[in-house]
Write a protein that holds these residues in place. Structure first.
Motif, PDB file in Angstrom:
ATOM      1  N   SER A  65       0.861  -1.471  -0.054  1.00  0.00           N
ATOM      2  CA  SER A  65      -0.038   0.192   0.194  1.00  0.00           C
ATOM      3  C   SER A  65       0.963   1.281   0.122  1.00  0.00           C
ATOM      4  CB  SER A  65      -1.008  -0.169   1.722  1.00  0.00           C
ATOM      5  OG  SER A  65      -1.892   1.264   1.296  1.00  0.00           O
ATOM      6  N   ASN A  95      -3.202  -3.456   9.067  1.00  0.00           N
ATOM      7  CA  ASN A  95      -4.063  -3.666   9.854  1.00  0.00           C
ATOM      8  C   ASN A  95      -4.079  -2.946  11.257  1.00  0.00           C
ATOM      9  OD1 ASN A  95      -5.197  -3.321   6.881  1.00  0.00           O
ATOM     10  ND2 ASN A  95      -6.682  -5.116   6.657  1.00  0.00           N
ATOM     11  N   ARG A 110      -2.382 -10.214   5.447  1.00  0.00           N
ATOM     12  CA  ARG A 110      -3.894  -9.825   4.267  1.00  0.00           C
ATOM     13  C   ARG A 110      -4.816 -11.582   4.620  1.00  0.00           C
ATOM     14  NH1 ARG A 110      -4.544  -4.648   2.228  1.00  0.00           N
ATOM     15  NH2 ARG A 110      -2.211  -3.777   1.533  1.00  0.00           N
ATOM     16  N   GLU A 111      -4.396 -12.073   3.937  1.00  0.00           N
ATOM     17  CA  GLU A 111      -4.429 -13.744   3.546  1.00  0.00           C
ATOM     18  C   GLU A 111      -4.407 -14.797   5.622  1.00  0.00           C
ATOM     19  OE1 GLU A 111      -4.896 -15.524   0.551  1.00  0.00           O
ATOM     20  OE2 GLU A 111      -4.003 -13.563  -1.028  1.00  0.00           O
ATOM     21  N   GLY A 119      -6.696  -9.577   9.278  1.00  0.00           N
ATOM     22  CA  GLY A 119      -7.039 -10.400   7.728  1.00  0.00           C
ATOM     23  C   GLY A 119      -8.245 -10.718   7.097  1.00  0.00           C
ATOM     24  N   LEU A 134     -10.709 -10.885   3.386  1.00  0.00           N
ATOM     25  CA  LEU A 134     -10.903 -10.573   2.337  1.00  0.00           C
ATOM     26  C   LEU A 134     -12.034  -9.249   2.768  1.00  0.00           C
ATOM     27  CD1 LEU A 134     -12.482 -11.740  -1.286  1.00  0.00           C
ATOM     28  CD2 LEU A 134     -13.388  -9.796   0.651  1.00  0.00           C
ATOM     29  N   ASP A 170     -10.170  -6.507   3.921  1.00  0.00           N
ATOM     30  CA  ASP A 170      -9.762  -5.667   2.888  1.00  0.00           C
ATOM     31  C   ASP A 170     -10.029  -4.510   1.811  1.00  0.00           C
ATOM     32  OD1 ASP A 170      -7.250  -5.427   1.567  1.00  0.00           O
ATOM     33  OD2 ASP A 170      -7.017  -7.305   0.096  1.00  0.00           O
ATOM     34  N   ASP A 176     -12.517 -15.534   2.522  1.00  0.00           N
ATOM     35  CA  ASP A 176     -11.933 -15.599   0.920  1.00  0.00           C
ATOM     36  C   ASP A 176     -13.274 -15.073  -0.046  1.00  0.00           C
ATOM     37  OD1 ASP A 176     -12.724 -17.783   0.713  1.00  0.00           O
ATOM     38  OD2 ASP A 176     -10.499 -19.114   0.236  1.00  0.00           O
TER      39      ASP A 176
END
Length: 356
Positions: free
Chosen positions: A18, A77, A167-168, A174, A176, A179, A213
């Motif tokens: 980012s 995050n 992120r996953e 974490g 989707l 995100d 996800d």
């Protein structure tokens, strides 16, 4: 609010995907801003891109610098809230990447602290300046579909293999929904305001998935529904937006291309910057189809707005109350998934009254 007679000096915390891909080029494209220091553990990567910028591994040390007016937080995050809190306590103005925080309590604390400190606090909801969103927003505003009855917003990808990145992972912030959900929710709130209720359905679909996800979230309004959808197993047949109303429908197939342009090394403001060759497909009452050229996107608008706000030339482009409302939608979808029922937004009367 602080007044800056010349250049706004920026400290960028985080130089991962980012920070490097979005914040750095957009900050450099704003003539009233200059990146003074970057906080990163990878000084080699930073200096390869920004040879004349100071690098410090310690974000707290960056906040203490006297030559920093604005701190931009582009970290994983879970660090957003504590770093934003410390930056505000250090007397700095603050931009936080999305999601604003992990919890509503954190968002409320930061909003109150920014007001107490008399500092600007804003959240990087850059996709308000995407070509696809601006085009659909204009189509609705000009009455192309009439009164909206059904609205769908999709960010779908095909990534069947779980990647080893935070992120996953199964960690705070974490998945989707944390995100991509803030982008989807923020755009929906900009168009339609606060929903009456939220019905969320989050799950893990891929082999080896450690966090959600797949997300399918319905915002419930009095006379229409908004569907926010994200997936990691969508190889084709993708549609970014679908809008149905009492006078017609609009379809936007492809997404804004600014992220792809940045990844390809394009400089914001170049001739092709934000150009979207994918038109809207508009259908009237008789089902006749026509193409409507897509508007140009330009995410430079976010930091231009921040510069305006800091110099007294305009409002904060994404004030804390708007970012807090986005977090209320994120929270509601999570609660709804657990409770398997529609739930209301956990906002106070003051927050609802303050939201524009």
């Amino acid at each position: 609010m602080n007044q800056f007679p010349s250049i706004i000096r920026v400290g960028l915390i985080g130089y991962g995907f980012s920070g490097k891909t979005f914040h750095k080029p957009l900050l450099m494209a704003e003539p009233r801003m200059r990146i003074t220091c970057v906080a990163s553990s990878d000084s080699v990567k930073v200096r390869a891109d920004l040879p004349d910028v100071a690098v410090d591994a310690d974000p707290i040390a960056l906040m203490a610098r006297e030559d920093i007016d604005l701190v931009v937080i582009a970290t994983p995050n879970e660090h957003h809230a504590p770093l934003a809190r410390q930056a505000l306590l250090s007397g700095k103005n603050v931009v936080v990447d999305k999601p604003f925080t992990l919890t509503l309590a954190q968002a409320r604390e930061l909003r109150a602290l920014a007001a107490q400190q008399g500092r600007l606090l804003s959240v990087f909801h850059n996709r308000r300046w995407d070509s696809d969103f601006l085009s659909v927003k204009a189509a609705i505003a000009t009455g192309l579909v009439g009164r909206v009855a059904h609205f769908e917003s999709h960010i779908d990808r095909f990534r069947p293999v779980v990647r080893k990145r935070w992120r996953e992972n199964a960690e705070p912030g974490g998945g989707l929904w944390f995100d991509l959900g803030p982008h989807l929710a923020d755009q929906a709130l900009c168009l339609f305001g606060l929903p009456l209720a939220v019905h969320g359905d989050l799950m893990m679909q891929r082999d080896g998935a450690l966090s959600d996800d797949w997300a399918h979230v319905v915002l419930e309004y009095d006379r229409h529904r908004v569907i926010l959808h994200g997936s990691m197993l969508a190889a084709g047949g993708l549609t970014r937006f679908v809008v149905h109303g009492d006078k017609g429908s609009v379809l936007k197939r492809k997404a804004d291309g600014q992220e792809a342009q940045l990844l390809a090394g394009m400089t914001p403001g170049d001739v092709k910057w934000g150009h979207d060759p994918d038109p809207l497909l508009a259908y009237d009452e008789n089902g006749s189809e026509r193409e409507v050229p897509a508007l140009q996107g330009d995410q430079r608008g976010y930091y231009a707005g921040i510069a305006d706000a800091l110099t007294g030339a305009g409002p904060n482009p994404v004030p804390p109350i708007q970012a807090l409302a986005v977090m209320a939608v994120i929270d509601a979808a999570n609660r709804s998934t657990r409770e398997k029922a529609s739930v209301g937004l956990n906002l106070t009367d003051e927050e609802i009254a303050t939201w524009p």
